[in-house]
Design a protein around this motif. Structure first.
Motif, mmCIF file in Angstrom:
data_model
loop_
_atom_site.group_PDB
_atom_site.id
_atom_site.type_symbol
_atom_site.label_atom_id
_atom_site.label_comp_id
_atom_site.label_asym_id
_atom_site.label_seq_id
_atom_site.Cartn_x
_atom_site.Cartn_y
_atom_site.Cartn_z
ATOM 1 N N MET A 1 0.808 -1.215 0.000
ATOM 2 C CA MET A 1 -0.046 0.088 -0.131
ATOM 3 C C MET A 1 0.978 1.247 0.111
ATOM 4 O O MET A 1 0.560 2.396 -0.407
ATOM 5 N N ASN B 1 6.403 4.647 -1.121
ATOM 6 C CA ASN B 1 7.424 5.921 -0.561
ATOM 7 C C ASN B 1 6.972 6.540 0.604
ATOM 8 O O ASN B 1 7.623 7.468 1.110
ATOM 9 N N LEU C 1 -7.988 -5.494 11.260
ATOM 10 C CA LEU C 1 -8.201 -6.953 11.423
ATOM 11 C C LEU C 1 -8.963 -6.970 12.641
ATOM 12 O O LEU C 1 -9.910 -8.039 12.726
ATOM 13 N N GLU D 1 -4.262 9.928 2.401
ATOM 14 C CA GLU D 1 -3.480 9.700 1.163
ATOM 15 C C GLU D 1 -3.176 8.178 1.270
ATOM 16 O O GLU D 1 -2.348 7.566 0.162
ATOM 17 N N LEU E 1 -10.207 4.529 -1.169
ATOM 18 C CA LEU E 1 -11.310 3.669 -1.566
ATOM 19 C C LEU E 1 -10.837 2.219 -1.560
ATOM 20 O O LEU E 1 -11.609 1.427 -1.530
ATOM 21 N N GLY E 2 -9.571 2.001 -1.836
ATOM 22 C CA GLY E 2 -8.925 0.662 -2.005
ATOM 23 C C GLY E 2 -9.416 -0.358 -0.853
ATOM 24 O O GLY E 2 -9.734 -1.261 -0.986
ATOM 25 N N VAL F 1 -12.976 -1.259 -0.551
ATOM 26 C CA VAL F 1 -13.043 -2.419 -1.271
ATOM 27 C C VAL F 1 -12.912 -3.582 -0.634
ATOM 28 O O VAL F 1 -13.727 -4.626 -0.517
ATOM 29 N N LEU F 2 -11.444 -3.596 -0.055
ATOM 30 C CA LEU F 2 -11.016 -5.011 0.561
ATOM 31 C C LEU F 2 -11.746 -5.117 1.829
ATOM 32 O O LEU F 2 -12.405 -6.623 2.037
ATOM 33 N N LEU G 1 -17.661 2.111 0.097
ATOM 34 C CA LEU G 1 -17.129 2.918 -0.900
ATOM 35 C C LEU G 1 -17.718 4.186 -0.640
ATOM 36 O O LEU G 1 -17.111 5.218 -0.794
ATOM 37 N N TYR H 1 -15.830 7.525 0.577
ATOM 38 C CA TYR H 1 -15.732 8.635 -0.408
ATOM 39 C C TYR H 1 -16.380 9.967 0.099
ATOM 40 O O TYR H 1 -15.801 11.034 -0.008
ATOM 41 N N LEU I 1 -13.498 11.115 2.536
ATOM 42 C CA LEU I 1 -12.479 11.701 1.775
ATOM 43 C C LEU I 1 -12.951 13.163 1.389
ATOM 44 O O LEU I 1 -12.336 13.848 1.482
ATOM 45 N N MET I 2 -14.098 13.332 1.034
ATOM 46 C CA MET I 2 -14.561 14.723 0.883
ATOM 47 C C MET I 2 -14.488 15.755 2.176
ATOM 48 O O MET I 2 -14.227 16.867 1.969
#
Lengths: 162, 304
Positions: A1, A4, A17, A52, A56-57, A60-61, A82, A86, A89-90
């Motif tokens: 995930m 960097n 978990l 960051e 969304l990823g 999904v999981l 989702l 979302y 995030l907004m």
């Protein structure tokens, strides 16, 4: 995930978990409706704190895992999570400024949206609630939010998850 | 696809976020449709469940440990007492079995006289409950045996009190059973007293079943035992399912409202039986002479 960024992925993964485990601990029938939506509130926290990295990823999981745990058609919880991720995030910049009680209120609305979507999906497979009791977890999650926030923030700071 | 986006600079983020959200949402909806319409998705589900299995074991560990502890932390006197009780129970059960074998033999002879078909005995496997569906809308439990242990979809699930439900989903080491009280479940039953047939429907509350389409004039009373009728071929015949708790006959209504309480301890049982209907054997409790007799007369029944 994270290629960097510094470590701490294990902490995020661990809390998710734990959330998944807590959401399948058996409860007596009488308090079944009081189970907070652990996964949703933990997701909201991480999205708010580290938008960051968790977004969304992860939704999904987690949604797939919840679908399997609850034994419903794959993808229903994915959609609900989702939408929650979302919206978070907004809202995350504003959420960070809010005092705890106001955050809790937003969490109640977000979890409520999750519950509404979920109840609607249940209508599709034929088991829908005929009262508003399905919204109770939203209230419980909101009440729990300040504690969850403090605990998760403590974890994040101690282990320097960023 | 999702994770690659992490590096994108934050200027782009709010723009691409909406697009990502829409794409993922469409994919999720496609997944739902695929899961509902395409039977092969069961395989995918099984593998995904396999990934969740360790989590389920982990959640079940405290209960397991508590079980173990209560086995270890027991006094000698308690053990002796328990032992004595079990001995008594064994004796009582043995006496019953003695009677049963005689009765089965008699039953087989009578059935032969009537040219009736034989009763079948079922193979039974022991299993343990390791999880409960956290979703209060659904009455489902997770068992610790799966397709590796030759469990199959549709297999009947019992406890010491009677029928609990049936297997609806398989993974490799776990399986999911729907309980008879789930609002999507129905089981063919008959009243033990007079053989009146009906269908017991789950209505979503944990200790209640409803009987569908029972005529007002049907001979059915409070306290009647409902046993599985075996019609439909899914459940074995003759196991207790529920006991009638209330019968309301309203002349204005076409059907009576009949409610029953399951005899199985649906929300308490931990040790569970799986009944295998696939390899059915003729009843094996019989004394030898009847078995050999029966084998001989089986082919030429009209003569006997």
């Amino acid at each position: 995930m994270s290629q960097n960024e510094p470590g701490g992925g294990a902490i995020i993964f661990g809390t998710f978990l734990l959330g998944l485990m807590l959401s399948q601990v058996p409860l007596p029938t009488s308090v079944e409706w009081l189970r907070p939506e652990w996964v949703v509130i933990i997701l909201i926290y991480w999205v708010m704190a580290l938008p960051e990295r968790v977004g969304l990823g992860s939704a999904v999981l987690l949604g797939l895992a919840l679908d399997i745990i609850k034994g419903i058609p794959l993808g229903l919880n994915v959609i609900a999570l989702l939408v929650v991720a979302y919206l978070t995030l907004m809202l995350h910049r504003r959420l960070r400024m809010f005092p705890l009680w106001q955050q809790a209120f937003v969490v109640m609305i977000l979890v409520g949206i999750n519950q509404l979507l979920f109840n609607w999906f249940h209508g599709l497979i034929g088991t829908r609630s005929d009262s508003l009791i399905f919204l109770l977890p939203a209230l419980v999650s909101a009440i729990l939010w300040p504690w969850m926030f403090v605990i998760l923030r403590g974890l994040r700071r101690t282990f320097r998850v960023s | 696809m999702v994770f690659r986006r992490c590096g994108i600079s934050s200027i782009f983020r709010s723009g691409s976020l909406k697009a990502r959200f829409v794409i993922l949402l469409v994919l999720a909806i496609a997944l739902v449709v695929l899961d509902l319409k395409w039977a092969k998705m069961n395989q995918t589900r099984a593998y995904l469940s396999l990934a969740i299995t360790p989590l389920q074991w982990l959640v079940d560990t405290p209960a397991q440990v508590a079980d173990e502890l209560s086995d270890v932390l027991i006094t000698r006197t308690q053990l002796i007492e328990e032992n004595r009780q079990l001995r008594q129970e064994a004796l009582l059960l043995k006496r019953k079995v003695l009677q049963v074998s005689a009765l089965t033999a008699e039953n087989v002879r009578l059935r032969e006289l009537l040219n009736g078909s034989q009763r079948l005995a079922n193979d039974v496997a022991l299993t343990e409950l390791i999880g409960i569906n956290p979703d209060p809308f659904q009455h489902q439990v997770v068992l610790n045996k799966g397709s590796e242990d030759e469990v199959y979809v549709g297999q009947a699930v019992l406890d010491a009190g009677g029928i609990m439900g049936q297997i609806i989903e398989l993974s490799h080491y776990t399986s999911r059973a729907m309980l008879i009280t789930d609002s999507r479940h129905a089981i063919p039953v008959e009243v033990n007293r007079n053989g009146f047939r009906s269908i017991a429907l789950g209505n979503g509350s944990v200790d209640e079943l409803e009987l569908g389409h029972v005529p007002d004039t049907a001979d059915i009373r409070e306290g009647d035992l409902l046993v599985s009728s075996g019609l439909g071929g899914r459940f074995p015949r003759g196991y207790p399912v529920a006991r009638i708790t209330s019968v309301q006959r309203d002349p204005g209504q076409t059907f009576a409202t009949v409610k029953a309480k399951p005899t199985a301890r649906l929300n308490k049982s931990r040790h569970i039986l799986l009944v295998d209907l696939s390899g059915q054997q003729p009843e094996s409790l019989l004394p030898e002479d009847v078995v050999s007799d029966e084998a001989g007369t089986d082919a030429a029944q009209p003569e006997s």
